[in-house]
Enzyme design. Structure first.
Site, PDB file in Angstrom:
ATOM      1  CB  SER A   1      -4.090 -14.385  55.073  1.00 57.92           C
ATOM      2  OG  SER A   1      -4.228 -15.320  54.039  1.00 57.92           O
TER       3      SER A   1
ATOM      4  CE1 TYR B   1       1.936 -13.042  54.014  1.00 63.28           C
ATOM      5  CE2 TYR B   1       0.606 -14.958  53.391  1.00 63.28           C
ATOM      6  CZ  TYR B   1       0.719 -13.593  53.618  1.00 63.28           C
ATOM      7  OH  TYR B   1      -0.390 -12.791  53.475  1.00 63.28           O
TER       8      TYR B   1
ATOM      9  CE  LYS C   1      -0.168 -11.456  56.683  1.00 64.56           C
ATOM     10  NZ  LYS C   1      -0.054 -10.044  56.952  1.00 64.56           N
TER      11      LYS C   1
END
Ligand code: NAD
Ligand code: UD1
Length: 340
Positions: A127, A152, A156
């Protein structure tokens, strides 16, 4: 016989569109999904759009026994696209271990299973969140990463590092970490799209639910930023374009001669659009008025980001084809069908 590609999280928003595009490109997707954030009926919709039966393994892709079963099911499995992860940014701050467990363990188990079974190609869902607020725009893959704003986002960054470290250690894996900008839109048929659970956090599902009467009004999170109209800027990419980038990445990895390879690649349109532009375009293309108000800034929001897409053009021979208006038309078409 068509080459098979395992698609973890293949019933989800981006995975479902990617399965359709894989079939169109001559691949045979094999879905692993535990439906923790999707619905089984989506798999029938994928089959309808693809015009063929899709293999489905219902279960957790962090389960080594399941991975062994799937990878042992055929010698035609040539790669994996790893979408499966939890993605709710706010929830990840409340339940960090849930996010670390699911997002990290699934990636680790998958890497081990790939190496054991000599399946070399892996596309990973990363992302633009790994860049945070970039100092220079557009964002290239060399742009320094900022500390993640949420667990979160950290998963990544950590998964990218885990994959890269494993490859650096000599594992015979070729991986591309695709750093998506903001996926929006839905399949033109209106059969598959995003299925947010509860109140959406993201802009476009909030807009479509407001237009559908499910929410009273959209709150624009601040219009006093240092941007032309004062609202934040993002690079919104149509999910069908994004799905095609995955097919291009699988094709690209297939052609890489080295046995040991890792690249990070931005996937965006290269254009930045403001929240106000998204609202205005949504109203215009769908011929309706959206109820909205200007509210306070959202803490931690990135002010402005959009992708440098030179690398995806060069390596993947891919670029986005749909514009913001087309994506917002398809988002609304999907929302209208959901309401029925
Ligand atoms: P999604 O939630 O719609 O799809 C994820 C799918 O994975 C769901 O079907 C879910 O049931 C499944 N899943 C989750 N954990 C699993 C597990 N352990 N085993 C088996 N299945 C599991 O999400 P999405 O929007 O399609 O996102 C796909 C990927 O792209 C995620 O990794 C996400 O973090 C990443 N990503 C998404 C966005 C976005 O805005 N949608 C942006 C950047 C990156
Ligand atoms: C979100 C995620 C990020 C992820 C990215 C890509 C958060 C905090 N971050 O960020 O981790 O990588 O998506 O998919 O969720 N907006 C409003 N009103 C709303 C909702 C959003 O004005 O009700 C604005 C936001 O302030 C932002 C823009 O719309 O300027 C886009 O927001 P959103 O869809 O949440 O995406 P990101 O902020 O890019």
């Amino acid at each position: 016989m068509a080459e098979k590609i395992i698609v973890t999280g293949g019933a989800g928003y981006i995975g479902s569109h990617t399965c359709v595009e894989l079939v169109k490109a001559g691949y045979d997707p094999v879905i692993i999904d535990n439906f923790s954030n999707s619905e089984p009926y989506i798999v029938s919709r994928i089959e309808e759009l693809a015009g063929q039966k899709i293999s489905l393994y219902e279960g957790d892709c962090a389960d080594p026994a399941l991975l062994r079963e799937v990878l042992g099911s055929s010698d035609q499995i040539k790669g994996v696209i790893h979408f499966a992860a939890f993605k709710a940014v706010g929830e990840s701050s409340q339940l960090p271990l849930k996010y670390y467990r699911n997002n990290l363990l699934s990636t680790i188990e998958l890497l081990e299973a790939l190496a054991e079974n000599k399946v070399s190609n892996m596309v990973f869902s990363s992302s633009c969140t790994v860049y945070g607020q970039p100092d220079i725009l557009p964002v290239t893959e060399e742009t320094p990463q900022k500390p993640a704003e949420s667990p979160y986002g950290r998963t990544k960054q950590m998964c990218e590092d885990i994959i890269h470290d494993f490859i650096k250690s000599g594992a015979e894996i070729k991986a591309a970490a695709l750093r998506y900008f903001n996926p929006i839109g839905a399949h033109q048929s209106g059969l598959i799209g995003e299925l947010p659970r509860g109140i959406p956090n993201n802009l476009v599902p909030y807009i479509t639910q407001t237009a559908a009467g499910l929410r009273d009004k959209l709150t624009v999170f601040g219009n006093d930023y240092d941007t032309p109209d004062g609202t934040c800027i993002r690079d919104y990419i149509h999910v069908v374009d994004l799905a095609r980038a995955h097919v291009a990445a699988i094709n690209f990895l297939n052609g890489v001669g080295e046995t040991n390879f890792y690249e990070t690649i931005n996937v965006g349109t290269g254009n930045g659009n403001s929240v106000q532009e998204v609202i205005d375009t949504f109203e215009k293309v769908n011929d309706l008025n959206l109820s909205y108000e200007i509210g306070p800034r959202r803490p931690g929001d990135v002010i402005k980001t959009y992708a440098d897409v030179t690398k995806s053009r060069k390596l993947l021979n891919w670029q986005a084809e749909y514009d913001l208006a087309e994506a917002l038309r398809d988002s609304w078409n999907w929302q209208k069908k959901l309401k029925k």
